[in-house]
Design a protein around this motif. Structure first.
Motif, PDB file in Angstrom:
ATOM      1  N   TYR A  28       2.050  11.016   5.077  1.00  0.00           N
ATOM      2  CA  TYR A  28       3.488  10.829   4.940  1.00  0.00           C
ATOM      3  C   TYR A  28       4.093  11.367   3.643  1.00  0.00           C
ATOM      4  O   TYR A  28       5.315  11.506   3.563  1.00  0.00           O
ATOM      5  N   LEU A  29       3.276  11.656   2.640  1.00  0.00           N
ATOM      6  CA  LEU A  29       3.832  12.016   1.337  1.00  0.00           C
ATOM      7  C   LEU A  29       3.456  13.425   0.892  1.00  0.00           C
ATOM      8  O   LEU A  29       3.522  13.742  -0.297  1.00  0.00           O
ATOM      9  N   PRO A  68      -5.204   6.509   0.529  1.00  0.00           N
ATOM     10  CA  PRO A  68      -4.872   7.939   0.455  1.00  0.00           C
ATOM     11  C   PRO A  68      -4.480   8.547   1.796  1.00  0.00           C
ATOM     12  O   PRO A  68      -3.779   9.559   1.829  1.00  0.00           O
ATOM     13  N   ARG A  69      -4.907   7.942   2.883  1.00  0.00           N
ATOM     14  CA  ARG A  69      -4.543   8.480   4.187  1.00  0.00           C
ATOM     15  C   ARG A  69      -3.033   8.393   4.419  1.00  0.00           C
ATOM     16  O   ARG A  69      -2.457   9.240   5.110  1.00  0.00           O
ATOM     17  N   TYR A  70      -2.391   7.379   3.844  1.00  0.00           N
ATOM     18  CA  TYR A  70      -0.934   7.292   3.918  1.00  0.00           C
ATOM     19  C   TYR A  70      -0.309   8.430   3.112  1.00  0.00           C
ATOM     20  O   TYR A  70       0.661   9.065   3.563  1.00  0.00           O
ATOM     21  N   TYR A  71      -0.868   8.685   1.945  1.00  0.00           N
ATOM     22  CA  TYR A  71      -0.400   9.796   1.109  1.00  0.00           C
ATOM     23  C   TYR A  71      -0.569  11.128   1.837  1.00  0.00           C
ATOM     24  O   TYR A  71       0.332  11.979   1.820  1.00  0.00           O
ATOM     25  N   ILE A  99       0.826  -1.209   0.000  1.00  0.00           N
ATOM     26  CA  ILE A  99       0.000   0.000   0.000  1.00  0.00           C
ATOM     27  C   ILE A  99       0.857   1.255   0.000  1.00  0.00           C
ATOM     28  O   ILE A  99       0.483   2.292  -0.580  1.00  0.00           O
ATOM     29  N   ARG A 100       2.036   1.186   0.587  1.00  0.00           N
ATOM     30  CA  ARG A 100       2.924   2.357   0.584  1.00  0.00           C
ATOM     31  C   ARG A 100       3.382   2.685  -0.834  1.00  0.00           C
ATOM     32  O   ARG A 100       3.463   3.858  -1.213  1.00  0.00           O
ATOM     33  N   ASP A 143      -1.540  19.061   1.631  1.00  0.00           N
ATOM     34  CA  ASP A 143      -1.588  20.386   1.003  1.00  0.00           C
ATOM     35  C   ASP A 143      -2.201  20.352  -0.392  1.00  0.00           C
ATOM     36  O   ASP A 143      -2.400  21.403  -1.004  1.00  0.00           O
ATOM     37  N   LYS A 144      -2.513  19.153  -0.894  1.00  0.00           N
ATOM     38  CA  LYS A 144      -2.998  19.015  -2.269  1.00  0.00           C
ATOM     39  C   LYS A 144      -4.387  18.410  -2.356  1.00  0.00           C
ATOM     40  O   LYS A 144      -4.933  18.271  -3.452  1.00  0.00           O
TER      41      LYS A 144
END
Length: 356
Positions: free
Chosen positions: A204-205, A198-201, A163-164, A209-210
């Protein structure tokens, strides 16, 4: 027989449909430069298949009642039968769902955030979004969808990889959509893993902000017991053996189990990040995410909705939920809370959808 609210709404500025095998045409400009490698792996010829269900026929019949801009409007058929859509679309994973991936689309003032659709585990964009993509396009949104986490781009079962890694694929796609549309932020609608990944995005990524909104249909936010099978596996000392085999071919499946290392890390220090609004739409008949309350999030910027609270006649389970007219109306309301639609209530069966 009445018309459901979402079939009565129409787009005020819908764009021509995009064929993913032809980015360079007079009507559709090239995709953003940064996503060229991604798209070359996903490029395929588009075929046109339209199956007008009774619900879609009702939508077309009702379309003349509420003309917003007849010259610009496109009335795409919206299916509400998961089993039918899966049967016809599962073997063509590279084909974008109707209404999605028109890279010439520019967001309107009414809907300034493009919507990105993310499929679930063992699904793909074509079989997961044959209802939501045309519905959103009909309502004036710029809609985009991608496949992620597949063993190969042609694999019908996507969403099986780590998933990452899938979150990194999402990050590249979000940037491509933002560059193409000129939008500062996007909205994300996901089903199952596609609503949790998407919660990982976001966390952590740099996605916070987007992304403006994350709307999740039956996400395994706190993991699943698979109707108690994970606990049974522990008691029989078999879970570790089974997980070892799954990790070799489909690590995303073990990452979604209750108490997985991945989910413990994801949910550490809170379920949400600031600046993003979260909506969870769950069904108490979910047979995949168990218990269904595992979908729900905690936080000040969260709305948790169970479809049966809006309509007790809705028997949608995990798979039908992304086709359910009640859940999809709730989705539209979550994306545009300033203009809520009345939520219909009708008998919806598992897998096959509304009984009209």
């Amino acid at each position: 027989m009445g018309c459901s609210p979402h079939t009565l709404s129409s787009a005020s500025s819908a764009s021509a449909r995009h064929r993913p095998d032809h980015f360079f045409t007079a009507r559709h400009r090239a995709p953003p430069r940064g996503i060229a490698v991604y798209q070359s792996a996903r490029r395929a010829k588009r075929t046109s298949r339209r199956f007008v269900t009774l619900a879609a026929a009702a939508a077309l019949a009702c379309a003349g009642v509420t003309p917003a801009s007849a010259a610009d409007r496109q009335d795409r058929p919206v299916r509400h039968n998961f089993a039918e859509a899966f049967f016809w679309n599962v073997s063509t994973p590279r084909i974008a769902p109707d209404g999605a991936n028109d890279w010439s689309c520019r967001p309107s003032a009414a809907h300034p955030h493009p919507v990105i659709l993310l499929h679930g585990t063992l699904e793909n964009m074509h079989d997961n979004w044959a209802a939501a993509a045309p519905l959103l396009a009909n309502n004036g949104y710029c809609v985009f969808a991608l496949n992620f986490g597949g063993l190969t781009p042609d694999a019908w079962a996507q969403g099986t990889g780590d998933i990452r890694d899938s979150a990194h694929e999402l990050a590249a796609f979000v940037d491509a959509v933002r560059r193409s549309t000129g939008a500062a932020e996007v909205d994300i609608v996901g089903h199952s893993q596609g609503a949790m990944m998407p919660r990982y995005y976001l966390k952590y990524l740099g996605g916070a902000d987007k992304v403006n909104r994350l709307v999740g249909l039956a996400p395994p936010n706190h993991g699943t017991t698979l109707v108690g099978l994970t606990e049974l596996g522990k008691q029989l000392n078999l879970l570790g053996l089974v997980n070892s085999g799954l990790n070799a071919v489909a690590p995303a499946m073990t990452q979604q189990e209750v108490d997985s290392d991945f989910l413990n890390d994801l949910n550490r220090n809170g379920d949400t990040v600031s600046g993003v609004h979260y909506t969870v739409i769950a069904t108490k008949y979910d047979q995949i995410v168990t218990p269904y309350t595992s979908s729900l999030l905690s936080g000040r910027n969260v709305d948790n909705i169970v479809v049966q609270d809006s309509c007790p006649l809705d028997y949608s389970e995990h798979l039908e939920l992304s086709y359910d007219p009640i859940a999809l109306t709730l989705m539209l309301n979550a994306l545009d809370p300033a203009h809520p639609r009345p939520v219909p209530c009708l008998l919806v069966l598992p897998l096959t959808g509304p009984v009209l």
